[in-house]
Scaffold this active site. Structure first.
Site, PDB file in Angstrom:
ATOM      1  N   ASP A 341       0.838  -1.191   0.000  1.00 36.39           N
ATOM      2  CA  ASP A 341       0.000   0.000   0.000  1.00 36.39           C
ATOM      3  C   ASP A 341       0.881   1.251   0.000  1.00 36.39           C
ATOM      4  O   ASP A 341       1.966   1.260   0.594  1.00 36.39           O
ATOM      5  CB  ASP A 341      -0.877  -0.041   1.248  1.00 36.39           C
ATOM      6  N   GLU A 373       1.510  -0.262  -5.091  1.00 37.09           N
ATOM      7  CA  GLU A 373       0.402   0.634  -5.441  1.00 37.09           C
ATOM      8  C   GLU A 373       0.997   1.931  -5.978  1.00 37.09           C
ATOM      9  O   GLU A 373       1.452   2.786  -5.220  1.00 37.09           O
ATOM     10  CB  GLU A 373      -0.466   0.933  -4.217  1.00 37.09           C
TER      11      GLU A 373
END
Length: 614
Positions: A341, A373
């Site tokens: 993330d 990400e």
């Protein structure tokens, strides 16, 4: 001067096409018409952000054809990095530079004009085979399937929906807070029970949104990295999920949220929920140095200013080692890798250690993998004053390919073939080949509108949650049109370079604006079987086409109305044609063995809103 001088997309001018491995020779050719007086022709090349240390290489006459004189030079990049280059020349006693125009061709330009990009990736770059084949299936665990198994040690402060089919909470509470503390009860046992369903879609990889103990339904506010959230099950459920998935040839990829934790966590303990002394409670806490306090205890660095998400001190070696050990634990229990993330907020030192640990571990004999990400072009990403080396230095095996997602959906809804071509070919040209083949290509995610909604509904723009709730359901007419357009978009998605990722529920007609409307429960009692059968067939064709992982992308015809492209291997090829317009278009190629037809195709004419794979 009528001759095209330079085209970085053609091996006639640059060999090899696209990115190159560190130490690999690159040959550049420039053409001028035979009547042009060419002198002092040079290649000027420099590393990104290092304009003043340019290398200048003289180009020499090589050969001629009927119209052109060809000049050439070679360059061997010794270091992995992103390079930029252009050419300088004296033509008819005038000094000029050759820069990149809006479609990528060489033109006489000015110093401020765009240079060409050359991505040079590390010779150590290695991506596991399983990352370059198959299909992802992304699951938001609370909303996929509820097994009704007994849950133990569930934390206080949670609200439960007893009607699986009702909408998630979207309004703030009386204090104006959005707590995301409403749960539907989807769990790991539920995913186990639906593994055959997932396999029927051709998926061989499950990407799970966070599953560790947290106090929100999205679980991006980790409370304890070492424990499964009790609403999802226990550690043994995770082991069983990985084991049962493995029997079906499916791997499990976890979501790693290592930029920040929750303030309500064992590490920070702002609410006093835990017996252990957290960083917020006392400067003597063993976790105190894991965070960055500005004015203890109430002022501290947090993700985008959300005080419920205190940022980790990503230069703290003890914190980094703890995270690496956590990663190792879950991989040894069955995971095949992690999606990281907000990876752009992880400094290189931390990311290097995480990646090194992940890649040192294997499942079923293959190196585990790491996905980032990244929302933009990851090859030239800059963040927090740092040029990111994700793709050049073997730090990531793949990224979430938002540029492809945005271009596919925009093209199918609005047209603009030129924009589609330029955006797609830029990624194909600039990404290292092993990573290009491993890109996670989604049309919907937990952070974006559902593809169905994006294709036909009113644009969300800056509308608030109340507006989104009032406009979230599609009319029958909008749904039928959106479903047809989703099929067209998905055909492009499934056959672009990279790996398709299907967000749970897209395959049965789930729509929705942004969070939380894009995170609705899976409608098990209201499945669109026509759409489901389409995705099953699409997955079957994708998985039959084994050569895709080593094939080239060949654009045949891309206009505002129609896209035709090939994926061509050494001995096989597959052709994709999609007509997004309201007019029929003649395909100037022979459709011999038709694999899939959406809409109508008669006498080489592809009808409106139709697509064909052959």
């Amino acid at each position: 001067m009528n001759t095209m001088m330079y085209n970085s997309l053609s091996e006639e001018y640059k060999l090899p096409f696209g990115s190159v491995k560190q130490g690999e020779e690159v040959k550049f050719n420039i053409k001028f018409d035979v009547f042009t007086d060419v002198q002092n022709l040079e290649l000027v090349i420099f590393k990104a952000d290092d304009w003043y240390n340019r290398e200048i290489i003289k180009m020499s006459y090589s050969s001629s054809d009927l119209l052109s004189n060809i000049y050439t030079c070679s360059y061997i990049p010794k270091e992995a990095f992103v390079y930029f280059y252009y050419f300088t020349v004296t033509v008819d006693n005038q000094s000029k530079s050759i820069r990149k125009d809006e479609i990528g061709f060489g033109k006489f330009g000015y110093p401020q004009d765009e240079s060409f990009q050359l991505t040079v990736y590390s010779k150590e770059t290695c991506v596991s085979d399983f990352m370059q084949t198959g299909i992802y299936y992304q699951i938001f665990p609370d909303r996929f399937y509820k097994s009704n198994s007994l849950k133990v040690d569930v934390p206080y402060g949670r609200k439960y929906h007893y009607n699986w089919n009702e909408s998630p909470d979207y309004l703030p509470n009386k204090s104006g807070q959005i707590l995301n503390n409403d749960f539907f009860g989807g769990d790991l046992q539920g995913i186990i029970q639906k593994l055959n369903y997932i396999k029927s879609l051709g998926a061989d990889k499950i990407y799970l949104n966070p599953i560790f103990l947290s106090h929100s339904n999205h679980r991006y506010d980790t409370a304890n990295y070492s424990k499964i959230d009790p609403d999802l099950g226990i550690e043994e459920d995770f082991v069983k999920l990985c084991s049962e998935a493995k029997k079906l040839g499916i791997r499990v990829i976890l979501d790693g949220v290592f930029n920040h934790t929750g303030s309500d966590s064992v590490y920070f303990n702002k609410t006093g929920r835990y017996n252990e002394i957290g960083a917020y409670n006392n400067k003597e806490s063993k976790y105190f140095s894991w965070y960055n306090f500005i004015n203890f205890p109430n002022q501290y660095s947090s993700w985008w200013g959300f005080d419920t998400l205190p940022s980790l001190n990503k230069s703290n070696n003890e914190c980094i080692e703890y995270i690496c050990n956590i990663i190792e634990k879950w991989i040894k229990l069955g995971a095949s890798g992690f999606r990281l993330d907000v990876v752009d907020e992880l400094p290189e030192k931390m990311l290097s250690k995480i990646t090194e640990r992940i890649k040192s571990l294997k499942t079923d004999g293959q190196m585990c993998s790491v996905i980032g990400e990244v929302w933009e072009d990851a090859s030239i990403k800059e963040a927090y004053g740092e040029r990111k080396k994700y793709l050049t230095h073997n730090l990531l095996d793949s990224v979430m390919n938002y540029p492809f997602k945005d271009m596919i959906l925009s093209y199918i809804r609005y047209g603009n073939g030129k924009m589609f071509y330029n955006s797609v070919i830029k990624i194909i040209e600039n990404y290292p080949k092993p990573i290009l083949n491993s890109l996670m290509n989604s049309l919907s995610t937990h952070d974006t509108e559902r593809a169905l909604t994006k294709l036909v509904a009113k644009e969300v723009e800056n509308h608030d949650r109340q507006w989104q709730a009032e406009n979230d359901n599609l009319s029958s007419e909008e749904y039928l049109r959106g479903k047809q357009l989703l099929k067209l978009a998905s055909i492009i998605q499934y056959f672009m370079p990279g790996i398709p990722c299907l967000y749970y529920g897209d395959e049965v007609g789930v729509c929705g604006y942004k969070d939380p409307f894009n995170r609705k429960t899976f409608p098990w009692d209201n499945i669109d079987n026509d759409l489901f059968e389409f995705f099953k067939k699409l997955g079957e064709i994708r998985n039959e086409s084994k050569f895709l992982s080593k094939s080239n992308f060949i654009p045949i015809n891309i206009t505002d109305d129609i896209i035709v492209f090939e994926r061509r291997g050494e001995k096989e090829k597959i052709t994709i044609a999609v007509n997004r317009s309201s007019n029929s278009h003649n395909l100037l190629v022979e459709a011999n063995e038709i694999k899939l037809l959406v809409g109508e195709f008669v006498n080489q004419n592809l009808y409106p809103h139709s697509a064909i794979i052959f």
